[in-house]
Design a protein around this motif. Structure first.
Motif, mmCIF file in Angstrom:
data_model
loop_
_atom_site.group_PDB
_atom_site.id
_atom_site.type_symbol
_atom_site.label_atom_id
_atom_site.label_comp_id
_atom_site.label_asym_id
_atom_site.label_seq_id
_atom_site.Cartn_x
_atom_site.Cartn_y
_atom_site.Cartn_z
ATOM 1 N N LYS A 9 0.831 -1.203 0.000
ATOM 2 C CA LYS A 9 0.000 0.000 0.000
ATOM 3 C C LYS A 9 0.865 1.253 0.000
ATOM 4 O O LYS A 9 2.035 1.204 0.406
ATOM 5 N N ALA A 113 5.692 -8.372 -1.264
ATOM 6 C CA ALA A 113 4.756 -7.388 -0.726
ATOM 7 C C ALA A 113 5.228 -6.905 0.631
ATOM 8 O O ALA A 113 5.499 -7.714 1.525
ATOM 9 N N GLU A 115 4.112 -5.444 3.899
ATOM 10 C CA GLU A 115 2.828 -5.410 4.593
ATOM 11 C C GLU A 115 2.920 -4.594 5.872
ATOM 12 O O GLU A 115 3.905 -4.695 6.607
ATOM 13 N N TYR A 147 -6.242 3.338 -0.428
ATOM 14 C CA TYR A 147 -6.218 2.006 0.184
ATOM 15 C C TYR A 147 -7.413 1.172 -0.266
ATOM 16 O O TYR A 147 -7.276 -0.034 -0.495
ATOM 17 N N TYR A 150 -6.560 -0.016 -3.612
ATOM 18 C CA TYR A 150 -5.564 -1.088 -3.475
ATOM 19 C C TYR A 150 -6.256 -2.403 -3.101
ATOM 20 O O TYR A 150 -6.008 -3.440 -3.722
ATOM 21 N N ASN A 151 -7.108 -2.366 -2.079
ATOM 22 C CA ASN A 151 -7.783 -3.582 -1.620
ATOM 23 C C ASN A 151 -8.654 -4.196 -2.703
ATOM 24 O O ASN A 151 -8.720 -5.412 -2.839
ATOM 25 N N THR A 154 -5.648 -4.234 -6.328
ATOM 26 C CA THR A 154 -4.279 -4.726 -6.245
ATOM 27 C C THR A 154 -4.147 -5.971 -5.376
ATOM 28 O O THR A 154 -3.393 -6.878 -5.713
ATOM 29 N N ALA A 155 -4.864 -6.035 -4.278
ATOM 30 C CA ALA A 155 -4.766 -7.196 -3.387
ATOM 31 C C ALA A 155 -4.996 -8.533 -4.113
ATOM 32 O O ALA A 155 -4.356 -9.526 -3.756
ATOM 33 N N ILE A 158 -2.084 -10.962 -5.021
ATOM 34 C CA ILE A 158 -1.494 -11.937 -4.105
ATOM 35 C C ILE A 158 -1.811 -13.345 -4.599
ATOM 36 O O ILE A 158 -0.912 -14.173 -4.770
#
Length: 190
Positions: A9, A113, A115, A147, A150-151, A154-155, A158
């Protein structure tokens, strides 16, 4: 050739850590944020377009980001590898990057990543905003919107990189040196 995707992030320390990693591993650091800021500062068409999205706390559309990144990679074809900082941010970008690299007989070596807890990151960005002059780091609502973006977008990377056995999570809290040590340990064990 080592090709590392460094993500996390905003405020997680990607830019700070990228400076150490590019030197240690002789990588070309490609930061989409830096590339966008350069274009915005120089008032290019790409810069104007990127700024219109960034000012809202939104991500720049994939096609703009992908084209810009491909141009940067093509300028550095003699590099020992690349450190992608802030890219890819979506599954579509990851697919486009994989396709582009495959054409060159390259691939992503690992995705790492950084975190950290959102509240710690917000505090970092607000502090950075006091000295950087970056408007997107001076407004908590815009930071939290970044954020959320991102969530949402982008998340999911993972899972994308876990399926390829290329995902590594690193604790982004601690001193710069401690975090650098954690990152280099992951890269040295690839």
């Amino acid at each position: 050739m080592i090709n590392i995707v460094l993500f996390g992030k905003p405020g997680a320390g990607k830019g700070t850590q990228a400076e150490f990693l590019k030197e240690k591993y002789n990588l070309t650091h490609l930061s989409t944020g830096d590339i966008f800021r350069f274009n915005m500062k120089n008032d290019t068409e790409l810069g104007k377009l990127a700024k219109s999205y960034i000012d809202l706390g939104d991500l720049v559309p994939d096609e703009v980001t992908i084209k810009m990144l491909e141009d940067e990679v093509n300028k550095n074809t003699q590099s020992a590898g690349f450190l992608f900082d802030g890219f890819p941010r979506t599954i579509a970008q990851a697919d486009a990057l994989d396709t582009f690299l495959k054409i060159k007989n390259w691939n992503i070596t690992a995705t790492i990543a950084l975190e950290a807890d959102d509240n710690i990151l917000v505090a970092r960005l607000l502090e950075r905003g006091k000295t950087s002059g970056r408007a997107d780091d001076q407004d908590e609502e815009k930071i939290r919107n970044r954020y959320d973006e991102y969530n949402e977008k982008t998340a999911p990377l993972i899972g994308y990189y876990q399926e390829q056995n290329k995902f590594h999570a690193v604790d982004g809290i601690g001193t710069i040196e401690e975090i650098t040590q954690r990152l280099t340990q992951v890269i040295d064990n690839l």
